[in-house]
Write an enzyme that holds these catalytic residues in place. Sequence first.
Site, PDB file in Angstrom:
ATOM      1  CD  GLU A 164      51.384  21.563   1.120  1.00  0.00           C
ATOM      2  OE1 GLU A 164      51.809  20.404   1.203  1.00  0.00           O
ATOM      3  OE2 GLU A 164      50.331  21.936   1.645  1.00  0.00           O
TER       4      GLU A 164
ATOM      5  CG  HIS B 154      56.417  17.139   7.674  1.00  0.00           C
ATOM      6  ND1 HIS B 154      56.957  18.386   7.853  1.00  0.00           N
ATOM      7  CD2 HIS B 154      55.332  17.306   6.882  1.00  0.00           C
ATOM      8  CE1 HIS B 154      56.213  19.268   7.193  1.00  0.00           C
ATOM      9  NE2 HIS B 154      55.220  18.638   6.592  1.00  0.00           N
TER      10      HIS B 154
ATOM     11  CB  THR C  15      41.780  12.317   7.846  1.00  0.00           C
ATOM     12  OG1 THR C  15      42.073  11.242   6.975  1.00  0.00           O
ATOM     13  CG2 THR C  15      40.977  13.379   7.110  1.00  0.00           C
ATOM     14  CE1 TYR C  16      38.772  17.022  13.905  1.00  0.00           C
ATOM     15  CE2 TYR C  16      40.870  17.569  14.944  1.00  0.00           C
ATOM     16  CZ  TYR C  16      39.517  17.799  14.771  1.00  0.00           C
ATOM     17  OH  TYR C  16      38.902  18.814  15.448  1.00  0.00           O
TER      18      TYR C  16
ATOM     19  NE  ARG D 158      52.405  11.535   1.998  1.00  0.00           N
ATOM     20  CZ  ARG D 158      51.929  12.701   2.393  1.00  0.00           C
ATOM     21  NH1 ARG D 158      51.100  13.380   1.618  1.00  0.00           N
ATOM     22  NH2 ARG D 158      52.277  13.214   3.546  1.00  0.00           N
TER      23      ARG D 158
ATOM     24  CG  HIS E 167      54.391  13.527   7.890  1.00  0.00           C
ATOM     25  ND1 HIS E 167      53.543  14.152   8.767  1.00  0.00           N
ATOM     26  CD2 HIS E 167      53.950  13.847   6.641  1.00  0.00           C
ATOM     27  CE1 HIS E 167      52.616  14.826   8.086  1.00  0.00           C
ATOM     28  NE2 HIS E 167      52.841  14.637   6.799  1.00  0.00           N
TER      29      HIS E 167
ATOM     30  N   GLY F 257      39.069   7.734   8.794  1.00  0.00           N
ATOM     31  CA  GLY F 257      39.716   8.868   8.132  1.00  0.00           C
ATOM     32  C   GLY F 257      39.092   9.061   6.753  1.00  0.00           C
TER      33      GLY F 257
ATOM     34  CB  ALA G 168      45.796  16.501   6.983  1.00  0.00           C
ATOM     35  CD  GLN G 169      49.698  21.675  10.842  1.00  0.00           C
ATOM     36  OE1 GLN G 169      50.605  22.154  10.171  1.00  0.00           O
ATOM     37  NE2 GLN G 169      49.744  21.619  12.155  1.00  0.00           N
ATOM     38  N   GLY G 170      48.133  21.130   5.787  1.00  0.00           N
ATOM     39  CA  GLY G 170      48.403  21.879   4.559  1.00  0.00           C
ATOM     40  C   GLY G 170      47.249  21.961   3.594  1.00  0.00           C
TER      41      GLY G 170
ATOM     42  CD  GLU H 199      50.010   7.144   6.862  1.00  0.00           C
ATOM     43  OE1 GLU H 199      49.144   7.963   7.245  1.00  0.00           O
ATOM     44  OE2 GLU H 199      51.168   7.116   7.315  1.00  0.00           O
TER      45      GLU H 199
ATOM     46  CB  ALA I  32      40.924   6.044   2.916  1.00  0.00           C
TER      47      ALA I  32
ATOM     48  NE  ARG J  52      56.115  16.654   3.016  1.00  0.00           N
ATOM     49  CZ  ARG J  52      54.855  16.395   3.240  1.00  0.00           C
ATOM     50  NH1 ARG J  52      54.487  15.186   3.575  1.00  0.00           N
ATOM     51  NH2 ARG J  52      53.959  17.331   3.167  1.00  0.00           N
TER      52      ARG J  52
HETATM   53  C1  SIN Z   1      51.777  19.471   5.708  1.00  0.00           C
HETATM   54  O1  SIN Z   1      50.884  20.289   5.899  1.00  0.00           O
HETATM   55  O2  SIN Z   1      52.960  19.771   5.603  1.00  0.00           O
HETATM   56  C2  SIN Z   1      51.417  18.015   5.611  1.00  0.00           C
HETATM   57  C3  SIN Z   1      50.780  17.751   4.333  1.00  0.00           C
HETATM   58  C4  SIN Z   1      51.122  16.384   3.845  1.00  0.00           C
HETATM   59  O3  SIN Z   1      51.667  15.577   4.608  1.00  0.00           O
HETATM   60  O4  SIN Z   1      50.908  16.121   2.669  1.00  0.00           O
END
Ligand code: SIN
Length: 533
Positions: free
Chosen positions: A115, A243, A43-44, A387, A352, A12, A46-48, A376, A14, A290
């Site tokens: 976010e 999440h 890592t792959y 986090r 998450h 990933g 991860a969206q945001g 992680e 790191a 969160r």
């Molecule tokens: C998300 O896109 O909500 C995840 C991003 C994160 O876990 O920091």
Amino acid sequence: MIETDVLIIGTGIAGATAALRLAENPNLRIALITRSEPHDSNTYWAQGGIIHRGPDDRAELLVEDILAAGAGASLPEAARILAEEGPPLLNEILIQTSKIEFDKNKNGDLNYGNEAAHQRRRIIHVGDGTGAAISKGLIAALKSKPNIQWFPDATAVDLITYPHHSRDPLDTYKPITCHGAYVFDHKGRAVHRTLAAITILATGGLGRIYRNTTNPQGSRGDGLAMAHRAGARIINAEYVQFHPTALAVPGSEGFLISEAVRGEGGVLLTSDGHPFMQDYSPQWKDLAPRDVVSRAIHHVMEKNEYSYVLLDIASQKPAEEIRARFPNIYAHCLKFGVDISRDPIPVVPAAHYFCGGVQVDEVGQSSIENLYAVGEASCTGLHGANRLASTSLLEGLVWGNRAARDIAAKLDKAPRQIPTREMIPPWDESHLDADSDPALIQGDMQTIQNIMWHYVGLVRSGERLSRAIRELRHLQNEIETFYRVTKLSDGLIGLRNAIESALIVAQAARHNRQSRGCHYRVDSVDGEGDRLI
Ligand code: SIN
């Protein structure tokens, strides 16, 4: 048998960053192992996005946000390191070296998203597939490095440590030192000694020990369990972040609906259309930290006997903007009958991110000599009890880089200490005759996931945690018995790690009787348990 200067377990952000930095030194040999193919990492998925520095932003503001989200348990020094070093490193490693094209606005400037619990718009992204773009960029950059040896389809079984694996009785008196790992090669079905001067654990998290999770298959706490068995110090293991918004439709449980959806105006609703976050966090509403949002959803679901709540972006943004900003989420939900540009999305919280892990210092060094942990799998203290969104990719980048620099300097100064094959016993499978039974492995894995979900989940109590520990201990005895007589497979290695990780989390949660961040106990000693949010 493989011999290398630095063994990195995990590819990933790191692990890949550490490898990229180390590979700059042509005299270093680096071995990269991964249990599947190099892109198969948290890592792959991860969206945001990843934190940068927004136009009216300062490092101090990011530090404030990290410490506030961490509920008083984030290490200020770790937050400062991340906030100061992260943005320039992102420019250097991700934008310049790995050529990742982050989204830009009409003027050609980086497009900063928002976010939860961030005071500024500072999150840069590649649509809603940021992790995939980062993974592709980094792996492509690594593939051009001649001093990296790749070992895909390889799962580390255990760390090789002295005195544990030494043949010399006098090593008993020395500090625990890591010399590599026993590694299972899936294709050859054999375990190889992989001897290394330095080992880096970059194995990711443990979401898969829960029934509902946004994490991929490999997140079974492999690094945590190996480090624990070797005697490393583990901290903050009770802090498992849920999440708030995973898709809740049959056949696609756990698919992440990025927090960026709320960052762009998405609102959480009860099934009769009430926007409930204003009742739980008048200050932040849907963009509360969160842990707060997840518990609010849990509370609304429990009170109303709902099996999910709704997330509405459709009435907040024009349909074409939604499709352009969230192309993957849009396409995925549509396959499951939800058009996010027209309909609210059914969502539930899901495990998450693991905020705890192998304790490391500011350069990623663990309590075991020559063993580093990054990403992680590690706990730098940055995330505290909860986090802040989009900090994890940046943490992987910063500590991957710091660990590599420290290791390179160490190996430059002192002769490399790689044990010879005579010093380390080979893996002995000669006494094993049973093939592993996939039905048993799957059944035991589901038992772990159910115990963790019901008794070590979002809302905890001493009674639930004690019950979980009793049941997990019983299962661990069964698994250990089965492990001792069964030929290795990736599934069996993962099951043994999952039960170990589940016990680490459950025991830390029972030990800590104070609700804080994502560890919430209804029987909290300080009365915090009465305060749902
Ligand atoms: C998300 O896109 O909500 C995840 C991003 C994160 O876990 O920091």
